[in-house]
Scaffold this active site. Structure first.
Site, PDB file in Angstrom:
ATOM      1  N   HIS A 150      21.263 -17.100  12.509  1.00  7.99           N
ATOM      2  CA  HIS A 150      20.206 -17.670  13.340  1.00  7.99           C
ATOM      3  C   HIS A 150      20.592 -17.551  14.816  1.00  7.99           C
ATOM      4  O   HIS A 150      21.726 -17.225  15.156  1.00  7.99           O
ATOM      5  CB  HIS A 150      19.963 -19.139  12.982  1.00  7.99           C
ATOM      6  CG  HIS A 150      19.132 -19.338  11.764  1.00  7.99           C
ATOM      7  ND1 HIS A 150      19.649 -19.213  10.491  1.00  7.99           N
ATOM      8  CD2 HIS A 150      17.825 -19.649  11.611  1.00  7.99           C
ATOM      9  CE1 HIS A 150      18.683 -19.438   9.606  1.00  7.99           C
ATOM     10  NE2 HIS A 150      17.571 -19.710  10.258  1.00  7.99           N
ATOM     11  N   LYS A 154      20.129 -22.753  17.399  1.00  5.75           N
ATOM     12  CA  LYS A 154      20.089 -23.575  16.179  1.00  5.75           C
ATOM     13  C   LYS A 154      21.413 -24.318  16.050  1.00  5.75           C
ATOM     14  O   LYS A 154      22.475 -23.705  15.919  1.00  5.75           O
ATOM     15  CB  LYS A 154      19.834 -22.697  14.945  1.00  5.75           C
ATOM     16  CG  LYS A 154      19.703 -23.506  13.650  1.00  5.75           C
ATOM     17  CD  LYS A 154      19.268 -22.624  12.488  1.00  5.75           C
ATOM     18  CE  LYS A 154      19.187 -23.402  11.183  1.00  5.75           C
ATOM     19  NZ  LYS A 154      18.204 -24.504  11.238  1.00  5.75           N
TER      20      LYS A 154
END
Length: 260
Positions: A150, A154
């Site tokens: 990600h 995040k």
């Protein structure tokens, strides 16, 4: 269908607003975000689009809503979903960070009202298919590891998508398999964390939105199931599908893979 978008100033929220406005069967009736004062200049861009409120309670007092699409923060995900259900609003929740016991409580609350809803860690249809395919493969190739990637924004790891994928795999492969070989980690964590007997590795780097690879190993062969997200638009077909589904459903479900 009268729709509320909560967290409309975030990246996913903005993408969702565009989708709702473009979809003929949807009516955007209100927008909610808790940081209106801090982002006052950005809020001006939404003037005339729909009534704007700082809390969902304020919005639901003033506006009739069928479905609430929520992309906010894990710290408020449970409270928001509970509030939607209590107000007989169908929840479509993309916010992550739920504990399993929280999901069970919300299911019981929604099911008692026969109110359809969905909590989905990932609304990409490809990601839901990946989870289904991985669960099926686990029946025949029990040795598996998950690698998820990600963006560096995040904060939590592993992703809820990875955890839900692992849960599906564990449910279908039967007895958990020990890791192959006798690993010696020269640096702690090199071989990843472990959930339900399945190693999970998390990468956080600029350039990614989200990506996940489920890697199976067998006798003389490997199987890779991989899903890549290059644009947040990829989530919108799943969000639209979920909105249509919850209006007809009488229960709260966990995961987009449950309705494919």
């Amino acid at each position: 269908m009268k729709i509320m978008v909560t967290g409309f100033l975030g990246k996913m929220g903005r993408t969702t607003v565009d989708m709702v406005l473009a979809h003929e069967g949807f009516d955007l009736v209100t927008l909610v975000n808790s940081r209106l004062v801090r982002h006052a200049e950005e809020v001006k861009a939404f003037e005339g689009v729909a009534p704007v409120f700082q809390t969902i309670e304020e919005a639901l007092k003033e506006v009739e809503v069928d479905v609430a699409i929520d992309f906010t923060q894990p710290s408020v995900a449970y409270a928001h979903t509970k509030c939607y259900i209590e107000h007989n609003v169908h929840p479509v929740i993309g916010t992550t960070g739920f504990k399993l016991e929280e999901i069970e409580k919300l299911k019981a609350l929604a099911n008692a009202k026969e109110l359809g809803g969905i909590i989905a860690p990932n609304f990409a249809i490809g990601a839901a298919l990946m989870q289904n395919f991985a669960a099926q493969a686990a029946k025949y190739l029990p040795h598996v590891e998950i690698i998820e990637m990600h963006s560096d924004s995040k904060k939590d790891s592993p992703s809820e998508t990875a955890l839900k994928t692992a849960e599906g795999i564990a449910a279908h492969r039967g007895e958990a398999k020990k890791r192959v070989g006798q690993p010696i980690e020269r640096i702690s964590g090199t071989r990843g964390g472990e959930y339900l007997g399945i190693p999970i590795h998390s990468l956080r780097l600029p350039g990614y939105i989200s990506s996940q690879m489920v890697q199976f190993g067998g006798l003389g062969e490997v199987l890779t199931i991989r899903q890549e997200t290059y644009d947040r638009q990829s989530y919108m077909p799943g969000v639209k599908m979920a909105c249509d589904y919850v209006m007809k459903s009488k229960e709260l479900i966990y995961g987009l893979d449950q309705i494919l």
